[in-house]
Motif scaffolding. Structure first.
Motif, PDB file in Angstrom:
ATOM      1  N   PHE A  86       4.393  -7.442  -3.585  1.00  0.00           N
ATOM      2  CA  PHE A  86       4.102  -6.312  -2.561  1.00  0.00           C
ATOM      3  C   PHE A  86       5.447  -5.763  -2.360  1.00  0.00           C
ATOM      4  O   PHE A  86       6.773  -6.156  -1.865  1.00  0.00           O
ATOM      5  N   MET A  89       7.791  -5.391   0.757  1.00  0.00           N
ATOM      6  CA  MET A  89       8.197  -6.703   1.454  1.00  0.00           C
ATOM      7  C   MET A  89       9.436  -7.147   0.791  1.00  0.00           C
ATOM      8  O   MET A  89       9.580  -6.924  -0.445  1.00  0.00           O
ATOM      9  N   PHE A  97       4.516 -14.992   2.067  1.00  0.00           N
ATOM     10  CA  PHE A  97       3.248 -14.277   2.502  1.00  0.00           C
ATOM     11  C   PHE A  97       2.106 -15.125   2.723  1.00  0.00           C
ATOM     12  O   PHE A  97       1.370 -15.088   3.713  1.00  0.00           O
ATOM     13  N   ALA A  98       1.957 -16.127   1.809  1.00  0.00           N
ATOM     14  CA  ALA A  98       0.836 -16.921   2.074  1.00  0.00           C
ATOM     15  C   ALA A  98       1.075 -17.838   3.314  1.00  0.00           C
ATOM     16  O   ALA A  98      -0.094 -18.277   3.869  1.00  0.00           O
ATOM     17  N   ARG A 100       2.765 -16.992   6.128  1.00  0.00           N
ATOM     18  CA  ARG A 100       2.531 -16.049   7.153  1.00  0.00           C
ATOM     19  C   ARG A 100       1.061 -15.678   7.336  1.00  0.00           C
ATOM     20  O   ARG A 100       0.759 -15.820   8.484  1.00  0.00           O
ATOM     21  N   VAL A 101       0.152 -15.612   6.478  1.00  0.00           N
ATOM     22  CA  VAL A 101      -1.025 -15.192   6.809  1.00  0.00           C
ATOM     23  C   VAL A 101      -1.839 -16.536   7.237  1.00  0.00           C
ATOM     24  O   VAL A 101      -3.038 -16.376   7.876  1.00  0.00           O
ATOM     25  N   ARG A 102      -1.344 -17.765   7.039  1.00  0.00           N
ATOM     26  CA  ARG A 102      -1.882 -18.845   7.414  1.00  0.00           C
ATOM     27  C   ARG A 102      -1.334 -19.229   8.962  1.00  0.00           C
ATOM     28  O   ARG A 102      -1.560 -20.305   9.282  1.00  0.00           O
ATOM     29  N   ARG A 145       6.048 -17.200  -5.139  1.00  0.00           N
ATOM     30  CA  ARG A 145       4.933 -16.777  -4.101  1.00  0.00           C
ATOM     31  C   ARG A 145       3.855 -17.453  -4.369  1.00  0.00           C
ATOM     32  O   ARG A 145       3.145 -18.045  -3.629  1.00  0.00           O
TER      33      ARG A 145
ATOM     34  N   LEU B 181      -2.834  -5.906  -6.487  1.00  0.00           N
ATOM     35  CA  LEU B 181      -2.204  -6.288  -4.874  1.00  0.00           C
ATOM     36  C   LEU B 181      -3.375  -6.800  -4.055  1.00  0.00           C
ATOM     37  O   LEU B 181      -2.913  -7.905  -3.443  1.00  0.00           O
ATOM     38  N   LEU B 188      -3.768 -15.539  -2.231  1.00  0.00           N
ATOM     39  CA  LEU B 188      -2.739 -15.917  -1.443  1.00  0.00           C
ATOM     40  C   LEU B 188      -3.260 -16.314  -0.139  1.00  0.00           C
ATOM     41  O   LEU B 188      -2.281 -17.234   0.797  1.00  0.00           O
ATOM     42  N   GLY B 189      -4.478 -16.140   0.238  1.00  0.00           N
ATOM     43  CA  GLY B 189      -5.156 -16.783   1.428  1.00  0.00           C
ATOM     44  C   GLY B 189      -5.356 -15.775   2.565  1.00  0.00           C
ATOM     45  O   GLY B 189      -5.744 -15.968   3.438  1.00  0.00           O
ATOM     46  N   ALA B 190      -5.161 -14.187   1.890  1.00  0.00           N
ATOM     47  CA  ALA B 190      -5.216 -13.483   3.107  1.00  0.00           C
ATOM     48  C   ALA B 190      -6.645 -13.100   3.191  1.00  0.00           C
ATOM     49  O   ALA B 190      -7.440 -12.936   2.304  1.00  0.00           O
ATOM     50  N   GLN B 194      -6.311  -9.109   7.235  1.00  0.00           N
ATOM     51  CA  GLN B 194      -5.010  -9.163   6.877  1.00  0.00           C
ATOM     52  C   GLN B 194      -4.464  -8.460   5.641  1.00  0.00           C
ATOM     53  O   GLN B 194      -3.381  -7.739   5.584  1.00  0.00           O
ATOM     54  N   HIS B 198      -1.352  -6.017   5.997  1.00  0.00           N
ATOM     55  CA  HIS B 198      -0.055  -6.240   5.947  1.00  0.00           C
ATOM     56  C   HIS B 198       0.159  -5.572   4.276  1.00  0.00           C
ATOM     57  O   HIS B 198       1.313  -5.290   3.862  1.00  0.00           O
TER      58      HIS B 198
END
Lengths: 357, 288
Positions: A86, A89, A97-98, A100-102, A145, B181, B188-190, B194, B198
């Motif tokens: 990203f 960022m 990131f992974a 944060r979204v959790r 990541r 992307l 990554l789980g978003a 999200q 983001h």
């Protein structure tokens, strides 16, 4: 078994890219999916990641059927060829990131990011943006990541494909060391056999949507299961011949061969380093003329022409080459130390780039 | 082994380097001349015109209650319209860039219509639709919503004429966006939301800001379509450009110029601010 794949089929429109693929990946192993472009290896990886759905077949992670789970529910790590970082960022934000979204607590994210950045040796770059990093550094960020949530499975899609040769070499060794530390079950896609040999525990050779052979690097190289594998893993000389009973014949040479009924046409494969050059005729040898000598550092590649076989190549070590003192135009005799015989019907050589023929 | 004298590479000339392409002097000279003739000279005559007034006179004109009300309406409605266009423009751009559906090229062409239409035509059409007896106005009136001949009408007209800007700036960015992307975010789980918030929004932000600035600037200068739908009631639905026109019709050139200078100065400051914001967003997304 960490990953079990059973009877996987996938097509895009009329193009069938996976045909009845079954594969087991044991826990903690690093497996390479190796094959020419278009062989279906990337599609297989994307199905494992949950980015594509198979038309038929099962995928199990640790015994659990996961075909119905979306990518975000699988907890796999995925590293892309072009990093897919990203760009707005920082390195630290990308890695975190992974988490944060959790919605994990800030301190936990901070600690995990620090740990991962130390692991990929990028502590000093945490506040940088991806465009301020080199390709190798970006790929290490991408790897950190992918590892942030401690995934059960790490998938890498041609991870070194976009890097230059020297960086690629370094990263391969580094990835191997990292895997030896973490022991996370990993599947990595490549079309570069050298890369597959250097990094992986096991190699899965794929061709036209099918798995041709699975084995350790030494196994697939020494005991190729098909003409495709033989041709894909390095240069090879091919002689047209035939099999009769348990003997194979090329002109007046005779070799042991797997038993065949009656007389059938066959291809006899010899690797360049398994051909011997003699100045004088010896029993079981083949006349040829040297056409070119190519120095390769520690070895010399000798290109020859033989009546009825066209171009051939032989690889000699430097000392042997000096002892022979070959020059273009010399008449020599070739004797194979080791041959592999496959029925001609099993060989679709034209679809591949094999030198020596 | 002896060390031979290594030629020391000449240090690059200190300071600023113009790059490898020649013609910096020529192209910059032309740019300055061109902008002067086309933009700066006409605008400075405006200031010159208004300088015919004394300070007190000028202040009386530009700070009159009628003028102040018109600034509020013009800037307020333009900002609101540009804001609405950002939200719905991004949505339309998303649909056009992401989905293939029958009639897509038709929709794509319709987007540009507000550009092509003479503004008076847009104004008449909008008034016909939103007037209390119009197709839409008829249904809004019982709800107590007065669409035409109200500040809301001004907003509707300005939204209409600013529509293409955000769509046309955001759409190419969306079309070029790397699908990897979003895949990376998903793995990554978003969740979808999200990922949008983001990953996509920060990437679209510079283009959306450009669209916003263009739509805002266009709305501020708009005159033709607004005069039909607004009703032009002083202190209530009178926009600043109309006030300028009224002064001109009374042969009060200096008074018209004074109001125009205020409009010009304020919009320049706002556009400058948006540009700075954009530059900041661009640096952050690594496309400086």
């Amino acid at each position: 078994m960490s990953i079990e794949i059973r009877g996987l089929w996938k097509s895009f429109g009329t193009n069938t890219v996976l045909k009845d693929v079954s594969l087991d990946v044991p826990d903690g192993e690093l497996v390479a999916l190796l094959g020419p472009s278009g062989c279906g290896k990337t599609t297989l990886l994307r199905i494992l990641a949950g980015l594509e759905t198979a038309d038929a077949g099962d995928v199990r992670h640790a015994g659990e059927e996961i075909s119905s789970r979306s990518a975000r529910e699988r907890n796999v790590g995925l590293v892309f060829q072009h990093y897919a970082l990203f760009r707005h960022m920082t390195v630290a934000e990308n890695v975190g990131f992974a988490l944060r979204v959790r919605k994990r607590p800030k301190e936990e994210i901070e600690a995990r990011v620090n740990e991962l950045l130390a692991l990929v040796q990028l502590d000093a770059y945490r506040a940088r943006y991806p465009h301020q990093l080199s390709g190798g550094q970006r790929q290490r960020v991408a790897l950190a990541r992918a590892l942030a949530t401690s995934p059960r499975i790490l998938l890498l899609d041609e991870p070194f494909g976009a890097l230059d040769a020297r960086v690629r070499q370094e990263l391969r060794r580094w990835l191997r060391r990292l895997h030896d530390e973490l022991h996370v079950t990993s599947v990595f896609v490549t079309h570069d056999q050298e890369e597959a040999f250097e990094v992986s525990d096991r190699i899965v050779l794929m061709n036209q949507g099918r798995i041709e052979q699975v084995g350790s690097p030494a196994q697939v190289f020494e005991e190729p299961a098909s003409p495709f594998v033989m041709r894909f893993l390095g240069a090879v000389n091919v002689f047209q011949g035939h099999v009769e009973g348990d003997r194979a014949y090329v002109q007046d040479l005779e070799f042991a061969a797997p038993g065949g009924a009656g007389r059938t046409p066959a291809h006899v494969f010899v690797r360049p380093h398994e051909l011997e050059i003699h100045r004088a005729a010896v029993p079981g040898s083949l006349a040829a003329t040297v056409s070119r000598l190519v120095p390769l550092g520690a070895a010399v590649r000798v290109e020859l022409t033989a009546a009825g076989n066209g171009a051939l190549e032989v690889e000699l070590d430097l000392r042997r080459s000096e002892a022979l003192a070959l020059a273009p135009g010399d008449r020599v005799h070739l004797s194979p130390r080791r041959v592999r015989v496959f029925p001609a019907s099993a060989d679709q050589g034209d679809s591949l780039t094999a030198s020596g023929l | 082994m002896t060390t031979a004298a290594v030629p020391v590479p000449r240090a690059p000339r200190a300071g600023w380097s113009p790059g490898v392409l020649p013609g910096f002097g020529l192209s910059t000279g032309f740019t300055v001349l061109y902008l002067s003739v086309v933009v700066l000279v006409p605008l400075s005559t405006l200031a010159l015109r208004s300088s015919a007034l004394s300070w007190e006179e000028a202040w009386r004109i530009v700070a009159s209650p009628r003028a102040l009300a018109s600034y509020r309406l013009s800037f307020g409605a333009s900002l609101a319209a540009a804001g609405v266009n950002v939200v719905f423009g991004v949505l339309v751009a998303w649909v056009l860039a992401r989905y293939r559906f029958p009639g897509r090229s038709l929709v794509d062409a319709v987007v540009d219509l507000p550009f092509a239409l003479p503004t008076a035509v847009s104004g008449i059409a909008l008034t016909a639709v939103y007037a209390p007896n119009g197709w839409i106005g008829r249904h809004l009136a019982p709800l107590g919503v007065k669409a035409a001949f109200s500040p809301l009408g001004v907003g509707i007209a300005l939204t209409f004429i600013g529509l293409p800007f955000v769509i046309r700036t955001v759409q190419p960015v969306l079309e070029d966006l790397d699908a990897e992307l979003e895949e990376a975010a998903a793995v990554l789980g978003a969740g979808r939301w999200q990922t949008f918030l983001h990953v996509l929004v920060p990437i679209l932000l510079p283009a959306a800001l450009t669209g916003f600035a263009l739509a805002f600037a266009r709305a501020l200068g708009e005159y033709g379509s607004v005069v039909f739908i607004s009703g032009n009631m002083p202190l209530r639905t009178e926009i600043s450009p109309l006030l300028v026109m009224t002064r001109l019709e009374q042969y009060d050139y200096a008074g018209a110029a004074a109001i125009a200078v205020v409009l010009l100065g304020a919009s320049f400051l706002i556009l400058l601010g948006v540009n700075r914001l954009q530059a900041w967003a661009r640096v952050r997304t690594g496309r400086a």
